[in-house]
Design a protein around this motif. Structure first.
Motif, mmCIF file in Angstrom:
data_model
loop_
_atom_site.group_PDB
_atom_site.id
_atom_site.type_symbol
_atom_site.label_atom_id
_atom_site.label_comp_id
_atom_site.label_asym_id
_atom_site.label_seq_id
_atom_site.Cartn_x
_atom_site.Cartn_y
_atom_site.Cartn_z
ATOM 1 N N TYR A 19 -1.186 50.022 48.003
ATOM 2 C CA TYR A 19 -0.689 50.073 46.885
ATOM 3 C C TYR A 19 -0.826 49.266 45.684
ATOM 4 O O TYR A 19 -1.230 49.543 44.564
ATOM 5 N N LEU A 20 -1.054 47.967 45.938
ATOM 6 C CA LEU A 20 -1.642 46.954 45.049
ATOM 7 C C LEU A 20 -2.907 47.323 44.540
ATOM 8 O O LEU A 20 -3.150 46.933 43.367
ATOM 9 N N GLU A 21 -3.815 47.800 45.403
ATOM 10 C CA GLU A 21 -5.165 48.151 45.141
ATOM 11 C C GLU A 21 -5.212 49.107 44.042
ATOM 12 O O GLU A 21 -5.915 49.077 42.910
ATOM 13 N N ALA A 22 -4.472 49.841 43.990
ATOM 14 C CA ALA A 22 -4.085 50.939 43.297
ATOM 15 C C ALA A 22 -3.331 50.738 41.823
ATOM 16 O O ALA A 22 -3.687 51.377 40.747
ATOM 17 N N GLU A 23 -2.334 49.815 42.040
ATOM 18 C CA GLU A 23 -1.369 49.710 40.931
ATOM 19 C C GLU A 23 -1.344 48.362 40.365
ATOM 20 O O GLU A 23 -0.312 48.237 39.573
ATOM 21 N N ALA A 24 -2.125 47.393 41.140
ATOM 22 C CA ALA A 24 -1.880 45.875 40.531
ATOM 23 C C ALA A 24 -3.226 45.500 40.014
ATOM 24 O O ALA A 24 -3.610 44.442 40.456
ATOM 25 N N ASP A 25 -3.884 46.115 39.186
ATOM 26 C CA ASP A 25 -5.057 45.733 38.629
ATOM 27 C C ASP A 25 -4.840 44.527 37.849
ATOM 28 O O ASP A 25 -3.798 44.390 37.316
ATOM 29 N N GLN A 26 -6.107 44.167 37.110
ATOM 30 C CA GLN A 26 -5.964 42.838 36.392
ATOM 31 C C GLN A 26 -5.455 43.277 34.988
ATOM 32 O O GLN A 26 -4.662 42.554 34.607
ATOM 33 N N GLU A 27 -5.405 44.516 34.471
ATOM 34 C CA GLU A 27 -4.665 44.939 33.230
ATOM 35 C C GLU A 27 -3.268 44.852 33.252
ATOM 36 O O GLU A 27 -2.550 44.102 32.546
ATOM 37 N N LYS A 28 -2.864 45.420 34.507
ATOM 38 C CA LYS A 28 -1.305 45.190 34.602
ATOM 39 C C LYS A 28 -0.916 43.800 35.179
ATOM 40 O O LYS A 28 0.217 43.572 34.803
ATOM 41 N N LEU A 29 -1.629 43.195 35.662
ATOM 42 C CA LEU A 29 -1.114 41.675 35.769
ATOM 43 C C LEU A 29 -1.107 40.921 34.602
ATOM 44 O O LEU A 29 0.164 40.210 34.481
ATOM 45 N N ARG A 30 -1.791 41.090 33.679
ATOM 46 C CA ARG A 30 -1.859 40.438 32.200
ATOM 47 C C ARG A 30 -0.585 40.884 31.492
ATOM 48 O O ARG A 30 0.004 40.392 30.869
ATOM 49 N N ALA A 31 -0.326 42.275 31.737
ATOM 50 C CA ALA A 31 0.758 43.052 30.844
ATOM 51 C C ALA A 31 2.296 42.482 31.622
ATOM 52 O O ALA A 31 2.941 42.274 30.677
ATOM 53 N N GLY A 32 2.056 42.219 32.720
ATOM 54 C CA GLY A 32 3.346 41.726 33.666
ATOM 55 C C GLY A 32 3.681 40.496 33.018
ATOM 56 O O GLY A 32 4.786 40.092 32.744
ATOM 57 N N ILE A 33 2.596 39.450 33.058
ATOM 58 C CA ILE A 33 2.760 38.106 32.533
ATOM 59 C C ILE A 33 3.180 38.058 31.099
ATOM 60 O O ILE A 33 3.940 37.091 30.989
ATOM 61 N N ALA A 34 2.602 38.789 30.287
ATOM 62 C CA ALA A 34 2.936 38.945 28.783
ATOM 63 C C ALA A 34 4.480 39.510 28.513
ATOM 64 O O ALA A 34 5.067 39.306 27.835
ATOM 65 N N SER A 35 5.089 40.107 29.745
ATOM 66 C CA SER A 35 6.448 40.668 29.292
ATOM 67 C C SER A 35 7.442 39.788 29.591
ATOM 68 O O SER A 35 7.197 38.429 29.900
ATOM 69 N N ASP A 36 8.667 40.164 29.023
ATOM 70 C CA ASP A 36 9.834 39.346 29.016
ATOM 71 C C ASP A 36 10.195 38.981 30.652
ATOM 72 O O ASP A 36 10.525 37.852 30.562
ATOM 73 N N ARG A 37 10.091 39.740 31.422
ATOM 74 C CA ARG A 37 10.340 39.467 32.513
ATOM 75 C C ARG A 37 9.180 38.549 33.392
ATOM 76 O O ARG A 37 9.797 37.831 34.496
ATOM 77 N N GLY A 38 8.141 38.712 33.079
ATOM 78 C CA GLY A 38 7.018 37.768 33.710
ATOM 79 C C GLY A 38 6.285 38.409 34.688
ATOM 80 O O GLY A 38 5.203 37.895 35.121
ATOM 81 N N TYR A 39 6.540 39.667 35.170
ATOM 82 C CA TYR A 39 5.943 40.384 36.026
ATOM 83 C C TYR A 39 6.226 41.935 35.975
ATOM 84 O O TYR A 39 7.469 42.034 35.224
#
Length: 368
Positions: A19-39
C-alpha cells in the motif's frame, strides 16, 4: 504476548508495504507535510482499516492484540517512507498509558476510537513516557470541585495542533502523574519552527482546561510504556535507515562517471559496505528489543537501550553519508535524501540521546 500468528503478521506487513509503495510516494509525502494536518489523513485512515492502528491494543477494545514485534514491523514500514503519522504517540505510548492507567469506561471508549482511526493523541510535559520533555514547562493541575483542571504552558508537543487529546506528564519530587486533556477552547496551540518539516511541534497553553487524571501509576508500568515507545522509534529509524541506503545504492548503480557506474569504484564500495553494516545492525537491534519485550525477558531494558543508540547512530551516519555519496545534490530540499537527513537529526533527542542510552546499556552489562 502477541495474539497474531507469524503468517498473519507477515501478511499484514506485506499488505502495508504494498500500500505504501503505491500510495505514499515522495509527492504525497511532501503534500502531506505541507498540509494543515502535517500528514496525509487518507494513509492514517487506511492504516485503521487494515487494523494497524489497533495493532498494540487488546482485542477486548477492538484492537488486534499484537505485541512489540508487530509494532516494530509497522514502524519499520512507516520509517521506510518517512510517513509522518502520529503512530508512536497515539497507538503505542498513549494507547499503553490509557490501557494501564485510565478508568475502565473511559478506557474502552478511547481505545476503541484509537483503533478505528477516530482519535489522535499528542504527548508532552515531563516523565519517562514523554519522548520530548519540556523541563521548563509551567503546567499545573488542580482539583476544581470534582474535576481536575490544567493551567499553564508546555512546548515540544508533536502533532498537537490537530490532536483530539493531549496526554501530559508531570514529574514533581520524583513522583509521576499524567493527565488527559481534550482539545477545546480552553487550549490554544502555537506551532514551533523545527529543522524537520514533518516534525510538527507545538507550544500549548491551557486555561482551566478540564482534565482526566490517570490513576494508580506505578514505576514499573511507566517503564514498560517508555521501553515500548523507545523500541517503536528505534524500529522506525531502522526502516528509514534501510530505505535511504537502498536509494543511495540505486544512485550508485545508475550514476556514471568516467564511463562507468560510480558504485564500481573501490573507495565507494568500501563506504557502501560500512553503511550496510550500520543498516543491518540497526534492523537486528530493533527486532531484538521488540522480541525481548514480548517475551518478558529480564534483559529487555538492556536490549531496548542497545536498539535506541544503535538505530539513532545508524540513521544519522547512513543519511549523512548518503548526501555525500550523491555528490552533494542531496543538500537541496528538493532531494528525498534531504528529508531523511532531517528526520535523522530530529530523532536524535527522542526518549533521550544515544549517549544516554549507550551509558545505560554499558551499566546494565557491567551489572550482569
Amino acid at each position: 504476548m502477541s495474539q497474531i500468528s507469524d503468517e498473519d503478521r507477515q501478511a499484514l506487513r506485506d499488505g502495508f508495504s504494498r500500500y505504501l509503495e503505491a500510495e505514499a510516494d515522495q509527492e504525497k509525502l511532501r503534500a502531506g507535510i505541507a498540509s494543515d494536518r502535517g500528514y496525509d489523513n487518507s494513509i492514517w485512515q487506511q492504516m485503521a482499516e487494515m487494523g494497524l492502528l489497533g495493532i498494540a491494543i487488546s482485542e477486548d477494545f477492538d484492537g488486534v492484540g499484537g505485541g512489540a514485534t508487530d509494532v516494530a514491523l509497522v514502524m519499520e514500514e512507516v520509517g521506510r517512507k518517512l510517513v509522518p503519522v502520529p503512530f508512536a504517540s497515539t497507538c503505542v505510548v498513549a494507547a499503553e498509558m490509557i490501557a494501564r492507567f485510565v478508568p475502565d469506561p473511559i478506557k474502552q471508549d478511547l481505545l476503541q476510537k484509537i483503533a478505528a482511526g477516530q482519535l489522535t493523541v499528542s504527548i508532552g510535559g515531563t516523565g519517562d513516557f514523554v519522548s520530548l520533555s519540556d523541563d521548563g514547562h509551567s503546567l499545573s493541575a488542580e482539583l476544581s470541585g470534582d474535576s481536575w483542571v490544567m493551567n499553564g504552558q508546555v512546548s515540544f508537543v508533536s502533532h498537537a495542533g490537530v490532536a483530539d487529546y493531549h496526554l501530559l506528564g508531570l514529574k514533581e519530587d520524583g513522583v509521576d502523574s499524567a493527565y488527559l486533556v481534550t482539545a477545546s477552547d480552553a487550549v490554544s496551540a502555537e506551532r514551533l519552527s523545527t529543522n524537520d518539516p514533518a516534525q510538527r511541534l507545538f507550544t500549548l497553553n491551557f486555561s482551566d482546561a478540564e482534565a482526566i487524571k490517570l490513576e494508580d501509576m506505578d514505576a514499573e508500568g511507566i517503564n514498560q510504556v517508555r521501553m515500548r515507545g523507545v523500541a517503536a522509534v528505534a524500529a522506525e529509524q531502522a526502516g528509514a535507515t534501510r530505505a535511504i541506503f537502498d536509494i543511495t545504492m540505486e544512485y550508485l548503480r545508475t550514476r556514471y562517471q568516467f564511463g562507468r557506474p560510480i558504485g564500481s569504484f573501490q573507495a565507494i564500495k568500501h563506504m557502501a559496505a560500512d553503511l550496510l553494516v550500520e543498516v543491518e545492525s540497526g534492523t537486528s537491534a530493533a527486532l531484538a528489543a521488540a522480541k525481548a519485550l514480548d517475551s518478558g525477558s529480564s534483559s529487555a531494558e538492556k536490549f531496548v537501550s542497545l536498539a535506541a543508540f544503535t538505530c539513532k547512530d545508524a540513521f544519522r551516519t547512513v543519511s549523512a553519508q548518503a548526501i555525500q555519496m550523491h555528490g552533494g545534490i542531496a543538500y537541496t530540499e528538493e532531494h528525498i535524501a534531504h528529508l531523511y537527513w532531517r528526520r535523522a537529526r530530529a530523532g536524535l533527542s527522542l526518549f533521550g540521546s544515544s549517549d544516554e542510552h549507550r551509558e545505560h546499556y554499558l551499566k546494565s552489562r557491567e551489572a550482569a
